[in-house]
Design an enzyme around this catalytic site. Structure first.
Site, PDB file in Angstrom:
ATOM      1  N   ASP A  48      -9.114   8.402  -2.717  1.00  0.00           N
ATOM      2  CA  ASP A  48      -8.037   9.194  -2.126  1.00  0.00           C
ATOM      3  C   ASP A  48      -8.438   9.548  -0.698  1.00  0.00           C
ATOM      4  O   ASP A  48      -9.495  10.165  -0.480  1.00  0.00           O
ATOM      5  CB  ASP A  48      -7.882  10.465  -2.980  1.00  0.00           C
ATOM      6  N   ILE A  49      -7.620   9.196   0.248  1.00  0.00           N
ATOM      7  CA  ILE A  49      -7.992   9.387   1.657  1.00  0.00           C
ATOM      8  C   ILE A  49      -8.142  10.866   2.023  1.00  0.00           C
ATOM      9  O   ILE A  49      -8.910  11.201   2.928  1.00  0.00           O
ATOM     10  CB  ILE A  49      -6.998   8.662   2.597  1.00  0.00           C
TER      11      ILE A  49
ATOM     12  N   ASN B  75       5.646   8.325   9.317  1.00  0.00           N
ATOM     13  CA  ASN B  75       6.887   7.662   9.728  1.00  0.00           C
ATOM     14  C   ASN B  75       7.312   8.249  11.063  1.00  0.00           C
ATOM     15  O   ASN B  75       6.751   9.248  11.518  1.00  0.00           O
ATOM     16  CB  ASN B  75       7.973   7.801   8.653  1.00  0.00           C
TER      17      ASN B  75
ATOM     18  N   GLY C 128       3.750   9.117  -0.303  1.00  0.00           N
ATOM     19  CA  GLY C 128       2.518   8.325  -0.212  1.00  0.00           C
ATOM     20  C   GLY C 128       1.392   9.076   0.491  1.00  0.00           C
ATOM     21  O   GLY C 128       1.151  10.249   0.225  1.00  0.00           O
TER      22      GLY C 128
ATOM     23  N   ASP D 166       1.191  10.073   3.539  1.00  0.00           N
ATOM     24  CA  ASP D 166       1.746  11.139   4.371  1.00  0.00           C
ATOM     25  C   ASP D 166       1.891  12.435   3.557  1.00  0.00           C
ATOM     26  O   ASP D 166       1.420  13.501   3.965  1.00  0.00           O
ATOM     27  CB  ASP D 166       3.122  10.669   4.862  1.00  0.00           C
TER      28      ASP D 166
ATOM     29  N   THR E  85       1.676  -0.756   3.262  1.00  0.00           N
ATOM     30  CA  THR E  85       1.669  -1.472   1.964  1.00  0.00           C
ATOM     31  C   THR E  85       2.311  -0.677   0.831  1.00  0.00           C
ATOM     32  O   THR E  85       2.330  -1.127  -0.317  1.00  0.00           O
ATOM     33  CB  THR E  85       0.233  -1.831   1.523  1.00  0.00           C
ATOM     34  N   GLY E  86       2.833   0.509   1.144  1.00  0.00           N
ATOM     35  CA  GLY E  86       3.482   1.310   0.107  1.00  0.00           C
ATOM     36  C   GLY E  86       4.987   1.181   0.220  1.00  0.00           C
ATOM     37  O   GLY E  86       5.552   0.114  -0.006  1.00  0.00           O
TER      38      GLY E  86
ATOM     39  N   TYR F 267       6.698   0.845   2.719  1.00  0.00           N
ATOM     40  CA  TYR F 267       7.102  -0.157   3.719  1.00  0.00           C
ATOM     41  C   TYR F 267       6.868  -1.607   3.266  1.00  0.00           C
ATOM     42  O   TYR F 267       7.091  -2.547   4.028  1.00  0.00           O
ATOM     43  CB  TYR F 267       6.426   0.132   5.066  1.00  0.00           C
TER      44      TYR F 267
HETATM   45  P1  ADP Z   1       3.757   3.059   4.200  1.00  0.00           P
HETATM   46  O1  ADP Z   1       5.007   3.891   4.309  1.00  0.00           O
HETATM   47  O2  ADP Z   1       3.110   2.777   5.532  1.00  0.00           O
HETATM   48  O3  ADP Z   1       3.952   1.852   3.354  1.00  0.00           O
HETATM   49  P2  ADP Z   1       2.510   4.605   2.023  1.00  0.00           P
HETATM   50  O4  ADP Z   1       1.876   5.931   2.166  1.00  0.00           O
HETATM   51  O5  ADP Z   1       3.769   4.508   1.236  1.00  0.00           O
HETATM   52  O6  ADP Z   1       2.687   4.054   3.524  1.00  0.00           O
HETATM   53  O7  ADP Z   1       1.461   3.596   1.391  1.00  0.00           O
HETATM   54  C1  ADP Z   1       0.385   3.006   2.071  1.00  0.00           C
HETATM   55  C2  ADP Z   1      -0.725   2.667   1.082  1.00  0.00           C
HETATM   56  O8  ADP Z   1      -1.476   3.850   0.793  1.00  0.00           O
HETATM   57  C3  ADP Z   1      -0.242   2.148  -0.269  1.00  0.00           C
HETATM   58  O9  ADP Z   1      -1.081   1.063  -0.639  1.00  0.00           O
HETATM   59  C4  ADP Z   1      -0.435   3.341  -1.205  1.00  0.00           C
HETATM   60  O10 ADP Z   1      -0.719   2.930  -2.538  1.00  0.00           O
HETATM   61  C5  ADP Z   1      -1.655   3.989  -0.603  1.00  0.00           C
HETATM   62  N1  ADP Z   1      -1.843   5.436  -0.888  1.00  0.00           N
HETATM   63  C6  ADP Z   1      -0.969   6.349  -1.382  1.00  0.00           C
HETATM   64  N2  ADP Z   1      -1.542   7.566  -1.492  1.00  0.00           N
HETATM   65  C7  ADP Z   1      -2.831   7.432  -1.033  1.00  0.00           C
HETATM   66  C8  ADP Z   1      -3.954   8.321  -0.909  1.00  0.00           C
HETATM   67  N3  ADP Z   1      -3.877   9.614  -1.249  1.00  0.00           N
HETATM   68  N4  ADP Z   1      -5.120   7.807  -0.416  1.00  0.00           N
HETATM   69  C9  ADP Z   1      -5.219   6.518  -0.039  1.00  0.00           C
HETATM   70  N5  ADP Z   1      -4.190   5.637  -0.146  1.00  0.00           N
HETATM   71  C10 ADP Z   1      -3.032   6.076  -0.656  1.00  0.00           C
END
Ligand code: ADP
Length: 188
Positions: A10-11, A24, A32, A34, A125-126, A128
């Site tokens: 988890d970031i 965004n 996600g 954000d 990759t989420g 988008y």
């Molecule tokens: P985007 O809108 O740029 O596609 P997202 O946040 O929807 O961004 O997703 C980007 C990537 O981050 C996806 O692969 C998603 O599974 C992943 N992701 C979602 N939550 C977390 C988190 N807490 N830590 C790391 N990666 C995450």
């Protein structure tokens, strides 16, 4: 020398100088990464995003661009917000260039802020919908090029934080194919 590492995790939990947010254009928060960053980092981050929106980014932050704010209560000093391209929204090559720009600009601003360790998600990759393997190729090759350009002097670590085993495996395979060496610790 800049280490490029991969962790599954988890970031918002990363103890680094700067965390990159897959934001965004509105800079008003979202789902996600954000949503997780604003939840974990508290209201200070959104407040600064709103001020930036009102002062410099009236039309929103452009795709491929980045901006720095406080990290609030996250175990980091800065959040670098970047806006990834929506897969298929423009011609492929243009989108790929914009995705590369997210990483270049984010790292440029992180270094400018004095960060030496940066955690990055798999931008686009989420929601988008960018296919993971292709996104991994663009992300890893761009970060490797940035590290090589600076001779690795400015950044100690760029840590890709992948959400889930599948994303981690895909990044690890692509890193291997690009000759970027062992993937590093899996848990993070
Ligand atoms: P985007 O809108 O740029 O596609 P997202 O946040 O929807 O961004 O997703 C980007 C990537 O981050 C996806 O692969 C998603 O599974 C992943 N992701 C979602 N939550 C977390 C988190 N807490 N830590 C790391 N990666 C995450």
């Amino acid at each position: 020398m800049t280490q490029i590492t991969l962790v599954q995790g988890d970031i918002t939990k990363q103890r680094v100088d700067a965390v990159v947010n897959a934001a965004n254009s509105s800079l008003q928060g979202g789902g996600g990464v954000d949503g997780a960053i604003h939840r974990a980092g508290g209201p200070e981050i959104l407040a600064e995003c709103r001020r930036l929106r009102a002062s410099h980014y009236g039309k929103g932050l452009g795709v491929g661009q980045a901006v720095v704010t406080t990290a609030g209560t996250l175990p980091a000093r800065y959040v670098v917000h970047t806006v990834g391209p929506v897969y298929g929204a423009e011609e492929y090559e243009r989108g790929a260039e914009l995705l590369a720009s997210c990483y270049r600009e984010s790292l440029r601003l992180a270094v400018e802020s004095g960060a030496r360790t940066v955690a990055v998600p798999a931008v686009s990759t989420g929601v988008y919908r960018w296919p993971m393997e292709d996104a991994a190729r663009i992300a890893l090759s761009t970060v490797a090029a940035v590290a090589a350009e600076a001779g690795g002097a400015e950044l100690d670590e760029v840590r890709f934080v992948l959400f889930g085993a599948e994303a981690y495996e895909t990044f690890a395979q692509v890193a291997d194919a690009l000759g970027l060496g062992p993937a590093g610790p899996r848990e993070g």
